[in-house]
Design a protein around this motif. Structure first.
Motif, PDB file in Angstrom:
ATOM      1  N   SER A  39       0.828  -1.219   0.000  1.00 39.20           N
ATOM      2  CA  SER A  39       0.000   0.000   0.000  1.00 39.20           C
ATOM      3  C   SER A  39       0.852   1.255   0.000  1.00 39.20           C
ATOM      4  CB  SER A  39      -0.916   0.032   1.232  1.00 39.20           C
ATOM      5  OG  SER A  39      -1.807  -1.053   1.233  1.00 39.20           O
ATOM      6  N   GLY A  40       2.180   1.118   0.154  1.00 30.48           N
ATOM      7  CA  GLY A  40       2.993   2.323   0.342  1.00 30.48           C
ATOM      8  C   GLY A  40       4.395   2.188  -0.190  1.00 30.48           C
ATOM      9  N   ARG A  41       5.356   2.456   0.702  1.00 29.84           N
ATOM     10  CA  ARG A  41       6.774   2.548   0.341  1.00 29.84           C
ATOM     11  C   ARG A  41       7.305   1.308  -0.368  1.00 29.84           C
ATOM     12  NH1 ARG A  41      10.026   3.182   5.764  1.00 29.84           N
ATOM     13  NH2 ARG A  41       8.882   1.231   6.060  1.00 29.84           N
ATOM     14  N   GLY A  42       6.975   0.140   0.154  1.00 30.90           N
ATOM     15  CA  GLY A  42       7.354  -1.089  -0.528  1.00 30.90           C
ATOM     16  C   GLY A  42       8.758  -1.575  -0.269  1.00 30.90           C
ATOM     17  N   SER A  43       9.364  -1.200   0.875  1.00 33.49           N
ATOM     18  CA  SER A  43      10.752  -1.640   1.094  1.00 33.49           C
ATOM     19  C   SER A  43      10.839  -3.144   1.337  1.00 33.49           C
ATOM     20  CB  SER A  43      11.402  -0.863   2.243  1.00 33.49           C
ATOM     21  OG  SER A  43      10.885  -1.252   3.485  1.00 33.49           O
ATOM     22  N   ASN A  44       9.838  -3.734   1.985  1.00 34.51           N
ATOM     23  CA  ASN A  44       9.858  -5.195   2.144  1.00 34.51           C
ATOM     24  C   ASN A  44       9.709  -5.872   0.790  1.00 34.51           C
ATOM     25  OD1 ASN A  44       9.961  -6.290   5.064  1.00 34.51           O
ATOM     26  ND2 ASN A  44       8.639  -4.486   5.233  1.00 34.51           N
ATOM     27  N   MET A  45       8.853  -5.334  -0.061  1.00 30.88           N
ATOM     28  CA  MET A  45       8.685  -5.872  -1.409  1.00 30.88           C
ATOM     29  C   MET A  45      10.004  -5.810  -2.171  1.00 30.88           C
ATOM     30  SD  MET A  45       8.424  -4.637  -4.743  1.00 30.88           S
ATOM     31  CE  MET A  45       7.845  -2.946  -4.583  1.00 30.88           C
ATOM     32  N   LEU A  81       1.816 -10.263   2.118  1.00 36.60           N
ATOM     33  CA  LEU A  81       1.375  -8.915   2.482  1.00 36.60           C
ATOM     34  C   LEU A  81       2.597  -8.154   3.007  1.00 36.60           C
ATOM     35  CD1 LEU A  81      -1.923  -9.749   4.446  1.00 36.60           C
ATOM     36  CD2 LEU A  81      -1.622  -9.393   1.991  1.00 36.60           C
ATOM     37  N   ALA A  82       2.904  -7.026   2.370  1.00 42.62           N
ATOM     38  CA  ALA A  82       4.109  -6.279   2.738  1.00 42.62           C
ATOM     39  C   ALA A  82       3.742  -4.805   2.856  1.00 42.62           C
ATOM     40  CB  ALA A  82       5.200  -6.494   1.693  1.00 42.62           C
ATOM     41  N   GLY A  83       3.300  -4.437   4.062  1.00 40.07           N
ATOM     42  CA  GLY A  83       2.822  -3.068   4.245  1.00 40.07           C
ATOM     43  C   GLY A  83       1.495  -2.850   3.550  1.00 40.07           C
ATOM     44  N   PHE A  84       0.688  -3.896   3.518  1.00 41.32           N
ATOM     45  CA  PHE A  84      -0.638  -3.813   2.882  1.00 41.32           C
ATOM     46  C   PHE A  84      -1.628  -3.366   3.954  1.00 41.32           C
ATOM     47  CE2 PHE A  84      -4.631  -5.734   1.328  1.00 41.32           C
ATOM     48  CZ  PHE A  84      -4.671  -5.148   0.082  1.00 41.32           C
ATOM     49  N   ASN A 113       1.954 -12.326   6.428  1.00 44.76           N
ATOM     50  CA  ASN A 113       1.985 -10.898   6.732  1.00 44.76           C
ATOM     51  C   ASN A 113       3.210 -10.603   7.582  1.00 44.76           C
ATOM     52  OD1 ASN A 113       0.946  -8.176   6.895  1.00 44.76           O
ATOM     53  ND2 ASN A 113       0.347  -8.617   9.008  1.00 44.76           N
ATOM     54  N   ILE A 114       3.709  -9.364   7.466  1.00 46.00           N
ATOM     55  CA  ILE A 114       4.745  -8.913   8.402  1.00 46.00           C
ATOM     56  C   ILE A 114       4.168  -7.784   9.223  1.00 46.00           C
ATOM     57  CG2 ILE A 114       5.858  -7.304   6.788  1.00 46.00           C
ATOM     58  CD1 ILE A 114       8.536  -8.484   8.231  1.00 46.00           C
ATOM     59  N   HIS A 115       4.457  -7.829  10.517  1.00 50.51           N
ATOM     60  CA  HIS A 115       3.938  -6.816  11.427  1.00 50.51           C
ATOM     61  C   HIS A 115       5.096  -6.257  12.245  1.00 50.51           C
ATOM     62  CE1 HIS A 115       1.016  -4.670  13.815  1.00 50.51           C
ATOM     63  NE2 HIS A 115       1.682  -5.050  14.889  1.00 50.51           N
ATOM     64  N   PRO A 116       5.156  -4.914  12.400  1.00 49.31           N
ATOM     65  CA  PRO A 116       6.305  -4.319  13.076  1.00 49.31           C
ATOM     66  C   PRO A 116       6.181  -4.281  14.591  1.00 49.31           C
ATOM     67  CG  PRO A 116       4.938  -2.587  12.165  1.00 49.31           C
ATOM     68  CD  PRO A 116       4.289  -3.890  11.776  1.00 49.31           C
ATOM     69  N   SER A 117       5.993  -5.449  15.190  1.00 46.38           N
ATOM     70  CA  SER A 117       6.092  -5.600  16.643  1.00 46.38           C
ATOM     71  C   SER A 117       6.299  -7.073  16.939  1.00 46.38           C
ATOM     72  CB  SER A 117       4.827  -5.115  17.373  1.00 46.38           C
ATOM     73  OG  SER A 117       3.801  -6.076  17.288  1.00 46.38           O
ATOM     74  N   VAL A 151      14.029  -1.738  13.435  1.00 45.47           N
ATOM     75  CA  VAL A 151      13.103  -2.857  13.215  1.00 45.47           C
ATOM     76  C   VAL A 151      13.043  -3.207  11.729  1.00 45.47           C
ATOM     77  CG1 VAL A 151      10.684  -3.575  13.333  1.00 45.47           C
ATOM     78  CG2 VAL A 151      11.718  -2.368  15.275  1.00 45.47           C
ATOM     79  N   LEU A 152      13.016  -2.180  10.873  1.00 40.43           N
ATOM     80  CA  LEU A 152      12.827  -2.436   9.441  1.00 40.43           C
ATOM     81  C   LEU A 152      13.954  -3.296   8.859  1.00 40.43           C
ATOM     82  CD1 LEU A 152      10.858  -1.768   7.089  1.00 40.43           C
ATOM     83  CD2 LEU A 152      12.413   0.113   6.494  1.00 40.43           C
ATOM     84  N   ALA A 153      15.174  -3.058   9.325  1.00 39.33           N
ATOM     85  CA  ALA A 153      16.291  -3.874   8.831  1.00 39.33           C
ATOM     86  C   ALA A 153      16.048  -5.347   9.149  1.00 39.33           C
ATOM     87  CB  ALA A 153      17.601  -3.397   9.465  1.00 39.33           C
ATOM     88  N   GLN A 154      15.468  -5.599  10.321  1.00 40.46           N
ATOM     89  CA  GLN A 154      15.158  -6.983  10.705  1.00 40.46           C
ATOM     90  C   GLN A 154      13.949  -7.516   9.933  1.00 40.46           C
ATOM     91  OE1 GLN A 154      17.206  -8.818  12.584  1.00 40.46           O
ATOM     92  NE2 GLN A 154      18.462  -6.975  12.464  1.00 40.46           N
ATOM     93  N   GLU A 155      12.972  -6.640   9.637  1.00 37.34           N
ATOM     94  CA  GLU A 155      11.826  -7.070   8.817  1.00 37.34           C
ATOM     95  C   GLU A 155      12.316  -7.661   7.509  1.00 37.34           C
ATOM     96  OE1 GLU A 155       8.501  -4.445   8.248  1.00 37.34           O
ATOM     97  OE2 GLU A 155       8.923  -3.379  10.094  1.00 37.34           O
ATOM     98  N   HIS A 156      13.223  -6.936   6.852  1.00 39.49           N
ATOM     99  CA  HIS A 156      13.700  -7.392   5.549  1.00 39.49           C
ATOM    100  C   HIS A 156      14.359  -8.764   5.676  1.00 39.49           C
ATOM    101  CE1 HIS A 156      13.926  -2.903   4.211  1.00 39.49           C
ATOM    102  NE2 HIS A 156      12.703  -3.338   4.355  1.00 39.49           N
TER     103      HIS A 156
HETATM  104  C1  GRF Z   1       6.457  -2.243   7.645  1.00 36.06           C
HETATM  105  O1  GRF Z   1       6.910  -1.766   8.882  1.00 36.06           O
HETATM  106  C2  GRF Z   1       5.518  -3.386   7.832  1.00 36.06           C
HETATM  107  O2  GRF Z   1       5.864  -4.211   8.885  1.00 36.06           O
HETATM  108  C3  GRF Z   1       4.220  -2.674   8.141  1.00 36.06           C
HETATM  109  O3  GRF Z   1       4.217  -1.570   7.295  1.00 36.06           O
HETATM  110  C4  GRF Z   1       5.550  -1.212   6.974  1.00 36.06           C
HETATM  111  C5  GRF Z   1       5.653  -1.278   5.491  1.00 36.06           C
HETATM  112  O4  GRF Z   1       6.905  -0.869   5.035  1.00 36.06           O
HETATM  113  N1  GRF Z   1       3.106  -3.577   7.992  1.00 36.06           N
HETATM  114  P1  GRF Z   1       7.298  -1.105   3.526  1.00 36.06           P
HETATM  115  O5  GRF Z   1       6.125  -0.600   2.670  1.00 36.06           O
HETATM  116  O6  GRF Z   1       7.554  -2.561   3.308  1.00 36.06           O
HETATM  117  O7  GRF Z   1       8.522  -0.270   3.313  1.00 36.06           O
END
Ligand code: GRF
Length: 218
Positions: A9-15, A86-89, A107-111, A170-175
């Motif tokens: 839905s947004g930035r897409g860094s996980n994508m 789902l990546a920031g959806f 899904n990924i969730h930032p917590s 956190v985001l570095a670990q998400e990736h």
């Molecule tokens: C990430 O923190 C993800 O966990 C959350 O929304 C953010 C999306 O970031 N659901 P990005 O669009 O992947 O950069």
């Protein structure tokens, strides 16, 4: 090779992290498509720059959640993916949609779930004074930010952190953990047993099933 569709839905860094790992051969998947719920998502340009087919399924152009979810399902099913990521959806999905992709929807969730489901997780973590924060990849169930946990990563909360610094840590670990979770899935190593995820260790030369480790193998 197994294929995935990534919903943003947004930035897409996980994508981008998943797509770049797929492109350089370190993640054995094909990214069949990127679908965005918003036409202004920055991730759309990032997908296009990588030659990945990207489409908008605009939630505002559909009368209700069911109509949006049906359009989204059609766009996904056009690609017949093995896994939906789902990546920031930022849309809540209907029970019918979740059931349609049961067992192949991540899904990924930032917590560190079950702490801080919902929005503004980094601000809430700072307000709560937790010393550890992090992120979670989980299979999606009808309950928001709930479902069998595949992998988590913890980061320290450091004195003086603001939510931006904490979010970046956190985001570095998400990736990292999302790549690992997708790898395990496409390798066929994840199973849900009794509502919990177990990881098949046979490919590591061990036998049996254990809980996933927060270790990237390659
Ligand atoms: C990430 O923190 C993800 O966990 C959350 O929304 C953010 C999306 O970031 N659901 P990005 O669009 O992947 O950069």
């Amino acid at each position: 090779m197994k294929s995935i569709v990534i919903l943003i839905s947004g930035r897409g860094s996980n994508m981008v992290s998943l797509a770049d790992a797929a492109a350089n051969g370190s993640l054995p998947v094909r990214v069949a498509s990127v679908l965005s719920s918003r036409p202004d998502a920055a991730g759309l340009a990032a997908a296009a720059a990588r030659g990945i087919p990207a489409r908008v399924v605009d939630h505002r152009r559909h009368a209700d959640r069911e109509a949006f979810d049906a359009a989204l399902a059609r766009a996904i099913d056009d690609c017949s993916p093995d896994l939906v990521v789902l990546a920031g959806f930022m849309r809540i999905l209907s029970d019918g949609f979740v059931a349609r992709y049961a067992g192949r929807l991540l899904n990924i969730h930032p917590s560190l779930l079950p702490a801080f489901p919902g929005l503004h997780t980094h601000r809430r973590a700072l307000e709560a004074g937790v010393r550890l924060h992090g992120c979670t990849v989980h299979f999606v169930t009808p309950a928001l930010d709930h479902g069998p946990i595949v992998i988590q990563a913890a980061v320290p909360v450091i004195d003086g952190d603001d939510k931006e610094r904490l979010a970046a840590r956190v985001l570095a670990q998400e990736h990292r953990i999302y790549r690992q979770a997708v790898r395990w899935f496409v390798e066929g190593r994840l199973a849900i047993v009794g509502g919990r995820v177990v990881l098949d260790m046979e490919q590591d030369g061990a036998s049996g099933l254990i809980s996933p480790r927060a270790v990237e193998r390659r």
